[in-house]
Write a protein that holds these residues in place. Structure first.
Motif, PDB file in Angstrom:
ATOM      1  N   UNK A  91       0.835  -1.206   0.000  1.00  0.00           N
ATOM      2  CA  UNK A  91       0.000   0.000   0.000  1.00  0.00           C
ATOM      3  C   UNK A  91       0.869   1.256   0.000  1.00  0.00           C
ATOM      4  N   UNK A  93       0.019   5.328   0.476  1.00  0.00           N
ATOM      5  CA  UNK A  93      -1.088   6.222   0.812  1.00  0.00           C
ATOM      6  C   UNK A  93      -0.717   7.670   0.507  1.00  0.00           C
ATOM      7  N   UNK A  95      -1.265  10.189   2.448  1.00  0.00           N
ATOM      8  CA  UNK A  95      -0.729  10.843   3.658  1.00  0.00           C
ATOM      9  C   UNK A  95       0.518  10.117   4.182  1.00  0.00           C
ATOM     10  N   UNK A  97       1.554   7.892   5.817  1.00  0.00           N
ATOM     11  CA  UNK A  97       1.220   6.914   6.870  1.00  0.00           C
ATOM     12  C   UNK A  97       2.424   6.152   7.402  1.00  0.00           C
ATOM     13  N   UNK A  98       3.465   6.879   7.742  1.00  0.00           N
ATOM     14  CA  UNK A  98       4.623   6.226   8.374  1.00  0.00           C
ATOM     15  C   UNK A  98       4.414   6.206   9.887  1.00  0.00           C
ATOM     16  N   UNK A  99       5.091   5.273  10.541  1.00  0.00           N
ATOM     17  CA  UNK A  99       5.024   5.203  12.006  1.00  0.00           C
ATOM     18  C   UNK A  99       5.980   6.260  12.564  1.00  0.00           C
ATOM     19  N   UNK A 100       5.435   7.210  13.287  1.00  0.00           N
ATOM     20  CA  UNK A 100       6.190   8.382  13.734  1.00  0.00           C
ATOM     21  C   UNK A 100       7.412   8.051  14.591  1.00  0.00           C
ATOM     22  N   UNK A 101       7.291   6.991  15.398  1.00  0.00           N
ATOM     23  CA  UNK A 101       8.371   6.703  16.356  1.00  0.00           C
ATOM     24  C   UNK A 101       9.485   5.863  15.743  1.00  0.00           C
ATOM     25  N   UNK A 102       9.231   5.327  14.544  1.00  0.00           N
ATOM     26  CA  UNK A 102      10.222   4.429  13.943  1.00  0.00           C
ATOM     27  C   UNK A 102      11.092   5.173  12.936  1.00  0.00           C
ATOM     28  N   UNK A 103      12.325   4.739  12.808  1.00  0.00           N
ATOM     29  CA  UNK A 103      13.236   5.342  11.849  1.00  0.00           C
ATOM     30  C   UNK A 103      12.822   4.921  10.433  1.00  0.00           C
ATOM     31  N   UNK A 106      13.372   1.239  10.038  1.00  0.00           N
ATOM     32  CA  UNK A 106      12.383   0.445  10.787  1.00  0.00           C
ATOM     33  C   UNK A 106      11.018   0.499  10.115  1.00  0.00           C
ATOM     34  N   UNK A 110       8.939  -2.672   8.677  1.00  0.00           N
ATOM     35  CA  UNK A 110       7.756  -2.977   9.503  1.00  0.00           C
ATOM     36  C   UNK A 110       6.926  -4.145   8.954  1.00  0.00           C
ATOM     37  N   UNK A 111       6.578  -4.156   7.657  1.00  0.00           N
ATOM     38  CA  UNK A 111       5.758  -5.285   7.178  1.00  0.00           C
ATOM     39  C   UNK A 111       6.538  -6.602   7.094  1.00  0.00           C
ATOM     40  N   UNK A 158       8.518   0.610   1.861  1.00  0.00           N
ATOM     41  CA  UNK A 158       7.757  -0.253   2.782  1.00  0.00           C
ATOM     42  C   UNK A 158       6.786  -1.141   1.995  1.00  0.00           C
ATOM     43  N   UNK A 170      -2.845   5.133  -3.431  1.00  0.00           N
ATOM     44  CA  UNK A 170      -3.971   6.066  -3.393  1.00  0.00           C
ATOM     45  C   UNK A 170      -3.434   7.489  -3.362  1.00  0.00           C
TER      46      UNK A 170
END
Lengths: 279, 369
Positions: A91, A93, A95, A97-103, A106, A110-111, A158, A170
């Motif tokens: 996916x 996106x 926006x 949509x990354x995880x804010x706390x991860x580098x 990371x 993630x997936x 990712x 999207x």
């Protein structure tokens, strides 16, 4: 001829019932092959996101059938869908949509924790993707410190980490400037051509049309022939990409002639040495 | 997932710290209440424990000392002292009294000592003499400090004015302070001339307390004789019974408070990350993995809160003892285990609320710009 990776047959989605019933997607059928880049366009509220959500197994259709890589996903139970998404679909996106706390690294990995080999096995691929997408020097950075273009490149890395056969994007250029948008489109184009992914991009951005193998127009929930009126197409004198002269943002004058460009980068190159590009 | 949860918590350090501090507050309450309870319960048996008798003899049917009434004819002291296996038999009188000073009254238990007694008196002294004569009294140093009484000062016990000749240590608590008087004075106050309350029996070397107690009961009429450890256990159990319900209720309040704080914190942490949870779900993370992550997050907050609580309690106890000397605080390993067990239960219950929220997060949210 090989079997399409994605087969959609008479797909529909209805929200509400009775007087309030809305058919967001109505009897849509389409096939997407490996290595193909499909552009899905249409006005706001035409059902693009609903359709792509169903293709991504995030939304159950009201009717019809979706077959992804030989699996009839519309028949799968809820419990089987997360694994399918993790392994078969990437996916991207609007926006990011990354995880804010991860580098950056990371986030890309993630997936991978959801794939059979886990993070350890995905590490070399992450290194390769980061290098290929120009993020090597930013692997320890956190998302808030990245530019929009960098964030979207991380999101694409990712999406590609588990080597899924299908990429759903999207509005991937929706929050990006022209140059970053062009880069992102070219990366997705490479994913289709080089990695053999089937790429479906939902967008309003006419610049993306240049790289698409097919352009689908969704309006009132139905796929129709693409409407191409309302454009005055010309070529960017630097890279040759098709540009709509009426809506072009990057313009320059040379020898009394008006030239339009696909991006600020192309315009700057032209201004530096117009003779090299003037026809 | 683990890394994601921990790093997300770490990213929101002020929020994490505030949550842990709130949880710590609730646990400090639990730990302190337990410490007070244990401290006070131990003080109930402080006198009998420090007296270190082998056997305690008392009126038949009586089985403990705290708040008990026991009357034994004093002639039985000699009878017991002459029994084989008995090295010494020391009588004491015992009664609940009120000690008055100008502006202060305090409920205490008085031990009446025979003239020249070397057994049954205070076990630690801050100042003065251990054995009071007629018209004299030994009071706890903490009480003397609170009442502003020094050696040579006067206190009143049931209208009788007594001179403070000794200040004892370790004999004060909210529920069981012990003062020492001359047996003759206490007998007069109790109208109990010719009787004693308890007889402290020291056994000959090599004598078994239980066996000696049985022989005393056989040889002497109308007395109960108990080996010291059973006598102490009876008193301690009585103290525990008196306070257990209160402390259980207080622990429940503390745990409930902690549960509310943890649940609210975990819920707000999860609600704040609604979008990221939706993204994780869209990318293929299963609900059960997210439940585990939320559980872990709750456990981290609870664990941090508990650690802070223990640290705070460790720092607070000496301060509390200095500021409120009338309260005896004792921290036991059991108290720590109890707090940890309560924390685990509280964390499990608290995790349930955000987990329900997680289950409702729609992965489609990830598509909304």
């Amino acid at each position: 001829m090989d079997t399409p990776l994605l087969q959609v047959n008479k797909l529909s989605k209805t929200f509400g019932s009775g007087h309030t019933e809305v058919r967001a997607v109505d009897d849509v059928s389409l096939d997407v092959r490996r290595g193909e880049l499909i552009l899905m366009m249409g006005p706001s509220g035409s059902g693009k996101t609903t359709l792509v959500s169903m293709l991504g197994t995030l939304l159950r259709p009201s009717g019809g059938r979706i077959v992804l890589d030989g699996t009839v996903v519309t028949r799968l139970g809820e419990a089987a869908l997360p694994t399918l998404r993790a392994r078969k679909i990437g996916f991207v996106f609007q926006a990011f949509n990354l995880m804010e706390a991860l580098t950056v690294e990371e986030n890309v990995l993630f997936p991978a924790q959801l794939a059979p080999g886990g993070i350890a096995q995905a590490k070399p691929r992450a290194d390769e993707l980061l290098a290929r997408l120009g993020l090597d020097g930013r692997r320890r950075a956190l998302p808030p410190t990245l530019s929009g273009g960098e964030k979207q490149r991380v999101a694409i890395a990712r999406a590609l980490i588990n080597a899924p056969p299908l990429i759903l994007a999207d509005e991937p250029t929706g929050n990006l400037d022209s140059q970053s948008g062009q880069e992102v489109v070219m990366i997705l184009h490479d994913a289709a051509r080089e990695a053999g992914c089937a790429v479906v991009i939902v967008t309003h951005d006419p610049r993306v049309e240049e790289v698409a193998d097919r352009i689908l127009w969704l309006e009132d929930g139905r796929l129709r022939d693409r409407r191409d009126e309302g454009h005055a197409w010309t070529r960017c004198p630097v890279c040759g990409m098709r540009v709509d002269e009426w809506t072009a943002q990057h313009v320059a004058e040379h020898a009394g002639e008006r030239a339009v460009f696909c991006s600020q980068r192309c315009r700057e190159r032209f201004v530096e040495n117009p003779v090299a590009y003037a026809a | 997932m683990l890394r994601w949860i921990l790093k997300t918590l770490w990213l929101q350090k002020p929020s994490l710290l505030a949550s842990a501090a709130g949880v710590a507050g609730a646990f400090v309450l639990v730990v302190i209440l337990h410490a007070v309870f244990v401290g006070e319960s131990r003080q109930v048996v402080a006198y009998v424990r420090h007296t270190a008798a082998d056997v305690w003899v008392m009126q038949r049917g009586v089985g403990n000392m705290h708040m008990a009434n026991s009357f034994v004819w004093d002639s039985k002291v000699k009878r017991i002292a002459e029994l084989p296996g008995v090295r010494a038999a020391t009588p004491i009188l015992y009664s609940g009294i009120v000690v008055r000073t100008p502006g202060r009254r305090w409920l205490a238990f008085a031990v009446g000592l025979q003239r020249g007694a070397t057994r049954g008196g205070p076990w630690a002294m801050a100042a003065g003499r251990t054995t009071p004569g007629p018209g004299e009294i030994v009071v706890p140093r903490v009480f003397a400090d609170m009442a502003g009484v020094a050696l040579g000062g006067r206190v009143s016990v049931t209208g009788r004015i007594l001179e403070v000749v000794g200040l004892s240590e370790g004999s004060f608590s909210m529920g069981n302070s012990v003062v020492f008087m001359a047996a003759s004075d206490l007998a007069e106050l109790m109208s109990a001339q010719g009787t004693v309350s308890y007889i402290i029996v020291d056994a000959q070397p090599g004598q078994d307390g239980a066996g000696l107690a049985a022989r005393i009961e056989q040889a002497v009429d109308k007395v109960s004789a108990l080996p010291a450890e059973r006598f102490i256990r009876n008193d301690y159990q009585l103290a525990m019974q008196m306070g257990t319900e209160i402390i259980a209720f207080m622990t429940l309040i503390g745990a409930g408070l902690a549960a509310v704080i943890i649940a609210f914190t975990a819920y707000s942490q999860v609600a704040r990350r609604r979008r990221e949870l939706a993204i994780a779900k869209a990318l293929g993370v299963r609900n059960r993995a997210i439940y585990a992550a939320v559980g872990l997050q709750t456990l981290v907050i609870t664990g941090l809160g508990l650690a802070l609580a223990l640290l705070a309690a460790w720092g607070l106890f000496p301060l509390l003892s200095a500021l409120v000397p009338q309260i005896t605080l004792v921290v036991t390993a059991e108290a720590m285990w109890r707090a940890a067990a309560v924390a685990l239960v509280v964390a499990s219950i608290s995790a349930w609320i955000p987990a329900r929220y997680v289950a409702r997060v729609d992965p489609l949210t990830a598509f909304k710009g």
